[in-house]
Design a protein around this motif. Structure first.
Motif, PDB file in Angstrom:
ATOM      1  N   ASP A  89      25.679 -36.206 -20.751  1.00  0.00           N
ATOM      2  CA  ASP A  89      26.441 -35.066 -20.274  1.00  0.00           C
ATOM      3  C   ASP A  89      26.711 -35.206 -18.781  1.00  0.00           C
ATOM      4  O   ASP A  89      25.919 -35.770 -18.026  1.00  0.00           O
ATOM      5  CB  ASP A  89      25.682 -33.771 -20.533  1.00  0.00           C
ATOM      6  CG  ASP A  89      25.537 -33.470 -22.028  1.00  0.00           C
ATOM      7  OD1 ASP A  89      26.389 -33.950 -22.793  1.00  0.00           O
ATOM      8  OD2 ASP A  89      24.576 -32.774 -22.394  1.00  0.00           O
ATOM      9  N   THR A  90      27.856 -34.644 -18.346  1.00  0.00           N
ATOM     10  CA  THR A  90      28.171 -34.644 -16.923  1.00  0.00           C
ATOM     11  C   THR A  90      27.221 -33.700 -16.196  1.00  0.00           C
ATOM     12  O   THR A  90      27.034 -32.556 -16.629  1.00  0.00           O
ATOM     13  CB  THR A  90      29.632 -34.187 -16.707  1.00  0.00           C
ATOM     14  OG1 THR A  90      30.498 -35.019 -17.473  1.00  0.00           O
ATOM     15  CG2 THR A  90      30.006 -34.262 -15.240  1.00  0.00           C
ATOM     16  N   PRO A  91      26.622 -34.146 -15.097  1.00  0.00           N
ATOM     17  CA  PRO A  91      25.658 -33.282 -14.395  1.00  0.00           C
ATOM     18  C   PRO A  91      26.333 -32.024 -13.847  1.00  0.00           C
ATOM     19  O   PRO A  91      27.522 -32.029 -13.508  1.00  0.00           O
ATOM     20  CB  PRO A  91      25.160 -34.174 -13.251  1.00  0.00           C
ATOM     21  CG  PRO A  91      25.518 -35.564 -13.632  1.00  0.00           C
ATOM     22  CD  PRO A  91      26.738 -35.474 -14.481  1.00  0.00           C
ATOM     23  N   VAL A  92      25.555 -30.963 -13.766  1.00  0.00           N
ATOM     24  CA  VAL A  92      26.063 -29.723 -13.174  1.00  0.00           C
ATOM     25  C   VAL A  92      26.248 -29.934 -11.681  1.00  0.00           C
ATOM     26  O   VAL A  92      25.358 -30.426 -10.977  1.00  0.00           O
ATOM     27  CB  VAL A  92      25.081 -28.557 -13.438  1.00  0.00           C
ATOM     28  CG1 VAL A  92      25.508 -27.312 -12.675  1.00  0.00           C
ATOM     29  CG2 VAL A  92      25.005 -28.267 -14.937  1.00  0.00           C
ATOM     30  N   LEU A  93      27.421 -29.562 -11.179  1.00  0.00           N
ATOM     31  CA  LEU A  93      27.718 -29.675  -9.759  1.00  0.00           C
ATOM     32  C   LEU A  93      27.327 -28.396  -9.020  1.00  0.00           C
ATOM     33  O   LEU A  93      26.693 -28.437  -7.963  1.00  0.00           O
ATOM     34  CB  LEU A  93      29.207 -29.979  -9.559  1.00  0.00           C
ATOM     35  CG  LEU A  93      29.676 -30.220  -8.131  1.00  0.00           C
ATOM     36  CD1 LEU A  93      28.987 -31.445  -7.519  1.00  0.00           C
ATOM     37  CD2 LEU A  93      31.204 -30.415  -8.102  1.00  0.00           C
ATOM     38  N   TRP A  94      27.717 -27.274  -9.589  1.00  0.00           N
ATOM     39  CA  TRP A  94      27.411 -25.965  -9.001  1.00  0.00           C
ATOM     40  C   TRP A  94      27.135 -24.956 -10.110  1.00  0.00           C
ATOM     41  O   TRP A  94      27.798 -24.980 -11.145  1.00  0.00           O
ATOM     42  CB  TRP A  94      28.581 -25.432  -8.162  1.00  0.00           C
ATOM     43  CG  TRP A  94      28.953 -26.241  -6.968  1.00  0.00           C
ATOM     44  CD1 TRP A  94      29.968 -27.133  -6.873  1.00  0.00           C
ATOM     45  CD2 TRP A  94      28.313 -26.220  -5.688  1.00  0.00           C
ATOM     46  NE1 TRP A  94      30.021 -27.687  -5.631  1.00  0.00           N
ATOM     47  CE2 TRP A  94      29.021 -27.138  -4.865  1.00  0.00           C
ATOM     48  CE3 TRP A  94      27.224 -25.524  -5.165  1.00  0.00           C
ATOM     49  CZ2 TRP A  94      28.656 -27.371  -3.533  1.00  0.00           C
ATOM     50  CZ3 TRP A  94      26.868 -25.750  -3.838  1.00  0.00           C
ATOM     51  CH2 TRP A  94      27.578 -26.666  -3.044  1.00  0.00           C
ATOM     52  N   THR A  95      26.198 -24.055  -9.861  1.00  0.00           N
ATOM     53  CA  THR A  95      26.051 -22.869 -10.711  1.00  0.00           C
ATOM     54  C   THR A  95      26.757 -21.711 -10.022  1.00  0.00           C
ATOM     55  O   THR A  95      26.984 -21.747  -8.793  1.00  0.00           O
ATOM     56  CB  THR A  95      24.568 -22.495 -10.902  1.00  0.00           C
ATOM     57  OG1 THR A  95      24.017 -22.087  -9.639  1.00  0.00           O
ATOM     58  CG2 THR A  95      23.769 -23.684 -11.450  1.00  0.00           C
ATOM     59  N   SER A  96      27.107 -20.699 -10.783  1.00  0.00           N
ATOM     60  CA  SER A  96      27.770 -19.543 -10.174  1.00  0.00           C
ATOM     61  C   SER A  96      26.874 -18.905  -9.116  1.00  0.00           C
ATOM     62  O   SER A  96      27.367 -18.403  -8.088  1.00  0.00           O
ATOM     63  CB  SER A  96      28.156 -18.523 -11.250  1.00  0.00           C
ATOM     64  OG  SER A  96      27.045 -18.152 -12.045  1.00  0.00           O
ATOM     65  N   GLU A  97      25.572 -18.949  -9.326  1.00  0.00           N
ATOM     66  CA  GLU A  97      24.650 -18.383  -8.347  1.00  0.00           C
ATOM     67  C   GLU A  97      24.704 -19.156  -7.029  1.00  0.00           C
ATOM     68  O   GLU A  97      24.705 -18.567  -5.936  1.00  0.00           O
ATOM     69  CB  GLU A  97      23.234 -18.408  -8.919  1.00  0.00           C
ATOM     70  CG  GLU A  97      22.188 -17.773  -8.011  1.00  0.00           C
ATOM     71  CD  GLU A  97      20.793 -17.794  -8.623  1.00  0.00           C
ATOM     72  OE1 GLU A  97      19.887 -17.191  -8.015  1.00  0.00           O
ATOM     73  OE2 GLU A  97      20.619 -18.411  -9.695  1.00  0.00           O
ATOM     74  N   GLN A  98      24.792 -20.492  -7.122  1.00  0.00           N
ATOM     75  CA  GLN A  98      24.883 -21.312  -5.913  1.00  0.00           C
ATOM     76  C   GLN A  98      26.209 -21.087  -5.194  1.00  0.00           C
ATOM     77  O   GLN A  98      26.268 -21.057  -3.962  1.00  0.00           O
ATOM     78  CB  GLN A  98      24.721 -22.791  -6.278  1.00  0.00           C
ATOM     79  CG  GLN A  98      23.319 -23.172  -6.718  1.00  0.00           C
ATOM     80  CD  GLN A  98      23.265 -24.579  -7.299  1.00  0.00           C
ATOM     81  OE1 GLN A  98      24.247 -25.092  -7.855  1.00  0.00           O
ATOM     82  NE2 GLN A  98      22.096 -25.221  -7.184  1.00  0.00           N
ATOM     83  N   ILE A  99      27.284 -20.936  -5.969  1.00  0.00           N
ATOM     84  CA  ILE A  99      28.597 -20.694  -5.366  1.00  0.00           C
ATOM     85  C   ILE A  99      28.600 -19.347  -4.645  1.00  0.00           C
ATOM     86  O   ILE A  99      29.119 -19.220  -3.528  1.00  0.00           O
ATOM     87  CB  ILE A  99      29.707 -20.743  -6.437  1.00  0.00           C
ATOM     88  CG1 ILE A  99      29.759 -22.129  -7.086  1.00  0.00           C
ATOM     89  CG2 ILE A  99      31.073 -20.417  -5.816  1.00  0.00           C
ATOM     90  CD1 ILE A  99      30.654 -22.210  -8.309  1.00  0.00           C
ATOM     91  N   GLU A 100      27.993 -18.343  -5.271  1.00  0.00           N
ATOM     92  CA  GLU A 100      27.858 -17.035  -4.621  1.00  0.00           C
ATOM     93  C   GLU A 100      27.128 -17.165  -3.295  1.00  0.00           C
ATOM     94  O   GLU A 100      27.558 -16.620  -2.264  1.00  0.00           O
ATOM     95  CB  GLU A 100      27.079 -16.079  -5.526  1.00  0.00           C
ATOM     96  CG  GLU A 100      27.856 -15.388  -6.604  1.00  0.00           C
ATOM     97  CD  GLU A 100      26.987 -14.353  -7.313  1.00  0.00           C
ATOM     98  OE1 GLU A 100      27.179 -13.149  -7.030  1.00  0.00           O
ATOM     99  OE2 GLU A 100      26.125 -14.747  -8.120  1.00  0.00           O
ATOM    100  N   ALA A 101      26.005 -17.854  -3.318  1.00  0.00           N
ATOM    101  CA  ALA A 101      25.182 -17.985  -2.118  1.00  0.00           C
ATOM    102  C   ALA A 101      25.929 -18.730  -1.007  1.00  0.00           C
ATOM    103  O   ALA A 101      25.840 -18.369   0.169  1.00  0.00           O
ATOM    104  CB  ALA A 101      23.883 -18.702  -2.460  1.00  0.00           C
ATOM    105  N   ALA A 102      26.682 -19.771  -1.370  1.00  0.00           N
ATOM    106  CA  ALA A 102      27.382 -20.583  -0.373  1.00  0.00           C
ATOM    107  C   ALA A 102      28.577 -19.862   0.230  1.00  0.00           C
ATOM    108  O   ALA A 102      28.861 -20.001   1.425  1.00  0.00           O
ATOM    109  CB  ALA A 102      27.843 -21.898  -1.003  1.00  0.00           C
ATOM    110  N   THR A 103      29.288 -19.090  -0.590  1.00  0.00           N
ATOM    111  CA  THR A 103      30.551 -18.491  -0.154  1.00  0.00           C
ATOM    112  C   THR A 103      30.429 -17.034   0.267  1.00  0.00           C
ATOM    113  O   THR A 103      31.357 -16.493   0.891  1.00  0.00           O
ATOM    114  CB  THR A 103      31.593 -18.573  -1.280  1.00  0.00           C
ATOM    115  OG1 THR A 103      31.158 -17.785  -2.401  1.00  0.00           O
ATOM    116  CG2 THR A 103      31.797 -20.016  -1.728  1.00  0.00           C
ATOM    117  N   GLY A 104      29.327 -16.380  -0.093  1.00  0.00           N
ATOM    118  CA  GLY A 104      29.210 -14.954   0.162  1.00  0.00           C
ATOM    119  C   GLY A 104      30.039 -14.117  -0.792  1.00  0.00           C
ATOM    120  O   GLY A 104      30.273 -12.928  -0.545  1.00  0.00           O
ATOM    121  N   GLY A 105      30.485 -14.718  -1.885  1.00  0.00           N
ATOM    122  CA  GLY A 105      31.293 -13.993  -2.871  1.00  0.00           C
ATOM    123  C   GLY A 105      30.426 -13.251  -3.875  1.00  0.00           C
ATOM    124  O   GLY A 105      29.199 -13.262  -3.792  1.00  0.00           O
TER     125      GLY A 105
END
Length: 481
Positions: free
Chosen positions: A3-19
């Motif tokens: 399987d292709t490795p996970v690049l980002w989880t939605s939780e990580q994207i939230e934390a990085a972007t402040g979204g």
């Protein structure tokens, strides 16, 4: 297949972007802003440009996007909602940067894409790596490349370009490289600089503003603006590493001997003699290869690994890719340099073509289309190419475009082939541009469609003979201008 490795989880994207998450949590394995390029599992970036990417979110989800990065809620799937999707992409890129290893950054008036990819070839051999694809070197391409970088990447390299003043330094600060280089400086994009080439040099030198403390600044010691580059590097406290032909350079080119398989380079590296092979035969690759070696050294790649990478690094499409074309009248060699052009790369190309061996009765032929973004110096710079053509001893020049007409008109009649208003018109007459035993180089700016001529010449080896004969008959009967 794993399987292709996970690049980002939605939780990580939230934390990085402040979204904030709208919808169910998700994981992504890639990301893109083009809904037509979606691979299942991607994060779709709803960027705003000539068209608003939010309008394509539904089609992205239909194609398999796992989530989206948006500035308002969208239908069809979950998203991270932010105030500004481009700023959020930049923040995601910085977060990826901070979880990765050593990084390099590359700019220059000529050769930055090829040098970037050659460095990437060395990084690949040295371990887990990441880098720019194509020419992803602008305000979208750089953060996108950063954000695509997998966690745990040991080394990465990023191409940084510009069209106007003030673009390079912010992108370099975003990358925060451990090593940065300027391949060369020349009259490229000069229409955007009131002070011409001096302004270009200052802009290129601004790549060193992003260097981390104690980082390496690799620069071309042969260019007229070398002192400007070095001063900018030392102002940042960088370790300066120069490549060139003079004795003061840390990497010094002694000799370059091209052949049908590439070239042999003789050099000195930190005062020690060095000889190695290249898969490239263009003369400019003598200095380019030294730039690559110094950058890889600064990124902790062993010299033997760097030399192995250079020995296997073949020319990129549109940047020196060479092929034999089996045309009905006889085979010829095609060198495709159609991706980009400026006065520096033109002169380097002519010099390389001038030493290429030809077949029995063959000629050294160059097919040129307009160079772009040269401002009010355009006509003089096009006409001035005649000096380099004469010095290289080229036999024939075909040209297309209103700017190339200035060069064409200045050539002696013995060198004049065809001139046409557009690349499309010249491509239609491909059959008469090359003959048996010729070595033909196609060079011009991407925007002036030089690639159309290169593709037409390459196709002479695959078209049915009757179609080629008809094309030749029409071309021979055409009036030359």
């Amino acid at each position: 297949m794993p399987d292709t490795p996970v690049l980002w989880t939605s939780e990580q994207i939230e934390a990085a972007t402040g979204g904030r998450l709208s919808g169910a949590p998700f994981e992504v394995t890639g990301l893109t802003y083009n809904s037509r390029e979606i691979v299942p599992g991607d994060l779709f970036l709803a960027l705003k440009g000539a068209r608003d990417g939010h309008a394509f979110a539904a089609s992205a989800f239909a194609a398999g996007a796992a989530g989206a990065l948006t500035d308002h809620g969208v239908e069809g799937g979950p998203s991270i909602v932010t105030n500004d999707t481009l700023k959020a992409l930049e923040a995601l890129g910085v977060a990826a940067r901070d979880r990765a290893g050593r990084r390099g950054a590359v700019t220059g008036s000529v050769g930055k894409t090829s040098v970037t990819q050659a460095i990437k070839a060395g990084l690949d051999l040295a371990g887990s790596s990441h880098g720019s694809i194509k020419s992803y070197n602008n305000h979208i391409g750089v953060p996108l490349t950063l954000a695509r970088m997998p966690q745990g990447t040991a080394r990465a390299v990023f191409e940084i370009g510009m069209n106007a003043p003030g673009e390079i330094a912010p992108l370099s600060r975003m990358v925060a490289p451990h090593a940065a280089c300027v391949t060369t400086v020349g009259p490229v994009h000069i229409e955007a600089f009131a002070d011409g080439e001096a302004g270009v040099a200052a802009e290129k030198a601004s790549i060193f503003e992003g260097l981390l403390p104690g980082g390496a600044a690799v620069l071309n010691g042969d260019v007229a603006q070398a002192a400007v580059l070095e001063a900018a590097a030392r102002a940042q406290g960088a370790q300066v590493l120069r490549f060139g032909t003079g004795a003061a350079n840390e990497a010094r080119l002694i000799g370059f001997e091209p052949d049908t398989e590439g070239a042999t380079v003789r050099a000195e590296l930190h005062g020690k003699a060095l000889e190695y092979r290249l898969a490239q035969s263009g003369h400019h690759w003598g200095l380019n290869s030294l730039c690559v070696i110094l950058m890889l050294e600064a990124l902790d790649v062993p010299l033997e690994t760097a030399l192995a990478a250079l020995a296997g690094f073949a020319p990129l499409a549109g940047r020196g890719q060479t092929m034999q074309v089996a045309a009905p009248g006889g085979a010829f060699t095609l060198i495709d340099e159609s991706y980009n052009a400026n006065p520096l790369s033109m002169a380097a190309g002519f010099r390389s073509l001038g030493v290429r061996p030809v077949g029995p009765g063959g000629r050294r032929v160059v097919v040129l289309t307009d160079m772009l973004e040269l401002g009010d110096q355009s006509r003089a710079l096009h006409q001035g190419l005649g000096i380099a053509i004469e010095a290289a001893g080229l036999d024939m020049v075909h040209a297309a475009g209103p700017e190339m007409k200035a060069l064409y008109d200045s050539l002696p009649s013995s060198r004049r082939g065809l001139w046409r208003e557009t690349a499309a018109e010249l491509a239609a007459e491909a059959m008469v541009l090359a003959g048996p035993g010729d070595v033909v180089m196609v060079k011009g700016s991407n925007g002036s469609k030089a690639s159309m001529v290169a593709k037409a010449l390459a196709a002479l080896g695959s078209e049915p003979p009757l179609k080629q004969q008809a094309s030749a008959t029409r071309a021979i009967g055409a009036k030359e201008v």
